[in-house]
Design an enzyme around this catalytic site. Structure first.
Site, PDB file in Angstrom:
ATOM      1  N   HIS A   1      -5.044  -3.698   6.819  1.00 37.03           N
ATOM      2  CA  HIS A   1      -4.973  -2.883   8.033  1.00 37.03           C
ATOM      3  C   HIS A   1      -4.528  -3.707   9.239  1.00 37.03           C
ATOM      4  CE1 HIS A   1      -6.988   0.276   5.844  1.00 37.03           C
ATOM      5  NE2 HIS A   1      -8.032  -0.491   5.610  1.00 37.03           N
TER       6      HIS A   1
ATOM      7  N   HIS B   1      -7.299   4.676   4.003  1.00 37.11           N
ATOM      8  CA  HIS B   1      -6.977   4.202   2.656  1.00 37.11           C
ATOM      9  C   HIS B   1      -6.274   5.278   1.842  1.00 37.11           C
ATOM     10  CE1 HIS B   1     -10.843   2.357   4.037  1.00 37.11           C
ATOM     11  NE2 HIS B   1     -10.089   1.284   3.908  1.00 37.11           N
TER      12      HIS B   1
END
Length: 332
Positions: free
Chosen positions: A59, A219
């Site tokens: 991320h 995700h």
């Protein structure tokens, strides 16, 4: 379909090499022991509460790079889209401690909660370090507030937490004000293409060429609505309605707005969206006092963005506007 392409070396070394690169580009601001999943600031101010942030890799730059003065003392990273191991959390708490306890901030995901709690317990038992936790849970795609996921609003929550610690607040005070910031933060995301996992080469979910998904997780968790492609103005209207109606935000409220690039969206697209967002917020009587646009919480090369609104008070605005220094974000 063409084969997924990533510029990398051995997939087994993805996280280590990413952290090595982060430390190298910091020009001395950051440090890391060989093989460690912990990155720490070289400018830790003793006698103050230390902020620790962390979560799964993939991320970037959130959470691992938000380390430095006015932000976190240390960060801990897990594998790609996976929670950091408890022993690494303990190591990170010990690295972040400056003698006044540690405030821990991370996203509300089951694996992270379990592992951070275990690491915090061990750090208290072994090193007598007190800690308090604030979970980022800003995703309005989930009705249950306590069960909400932590997504793009982490940008403001981490910023405020770092400022609270730098200001010299006690551990309890820093946790309380960070929780107030968290509660005032609401976010929704949209994607038009899934990201590709670098270790497997697979997309995190599948979307048709003419489809988009609103409310998906970082995700690739399923969203609240999958629809045919909409115009930028139509998407902006839907997202503003979902976020602004949730707190709810009311006419006269002061707000900060964050448009977060999920990884592969152009600046052109983001600016087109924000132009409509600003118009819609003005129609609601919301007073935009700060706007941020960037790629601070990504999901690899996912094409899409998230919209965050933060309801401001004088206290919260002061924390958000306070000086800070890090590789991905510096102000003041």
């Amino acid at each position: 379909m063409s084969q997924a392409k990533k510029i990398m070396n051995d997939p087994e070394n993805l996280v280590d090499e990413t952290l090595d690169g982060l430390v190298a580009i910091s020009n001395g601001l950051l440090a890391r022991e060989p093989g460690s999943r912990v990155v720490r600031s070289t400018k830790i101010e003793q006698g103050k509460v230390g902020l620790l942030v962390g979560g799964g890799s993939g991320h970037e730059p959130m959470y691992g790079a938000f380390v430095g003065p006015g932000l976190a003392n240390a960060s801990v990273s897990g594998d790609i889209f996976a929670a950091p191991a408890p022993q690494h959390v303990q190591e990170a708490i010990e690295a972040a401690d400056a003698g006044a306890g540690v405030l821990i901030v991370y996203g509300n995901y089951a694996g992270d909660v379990m592992n951070f709690d275990m690491g915090a317990e061990t750090a208290e038992e072994d090193s007598d370090i007190e800690s308090k936790t604030v979970l980022v849970r800003d995703d309005v795609a989930t009705d249950d507030y306590e069960g909400r996921r932590g997504i793009g609003g982490a940008f403001y929550v981490v910023k405020a937490a770092g400022a609270a610690c730098a200001k010299g607040m006690s551990l309890e005070e820093a946790a309380e004000v960070t929780e107030r910031v968290q509660y005032n933060t609401r976010t929704i995301g949209v994607a038009v293409r899934a990201g590709i996992l670098p270790d497997t080469g697979k997309r995190t979910f599948e979307l048709g060429d003419d489809e988009m998904e609103i409310g998906l997780g970082m995700h690739g968790e399923v969203g609240v609505e999958r629809s045919k492609m909409m115009t930028a103005d139509e998407v902006a209207k839907k997202m503003v309605d979902m976020v602004a109606d949730d707190l709810p935000y009311e006419s006269g409220d002061r707000v900060a707005v964050y448009i977060n690039n999920l990884g592969a969206t152009t600046q052109m697209e983001l600016l087109i969206v924000y132009r409509k967002v600003a118009e819609l917020l003005a129609e609601r009587g919301l007073k935009v006092e700060r706007t941020d646009i960037g790629a601070h919480f990504t999901s690899q090369d996912m094409a899409g963005f998230s919209l965050t609104l933060l309801k401001l008070t004088d206290e919260i605005a002061e924390l958000i506007d306070a000086p800070c220094e890090s590789v991905p974000f510096t102000q003041g």
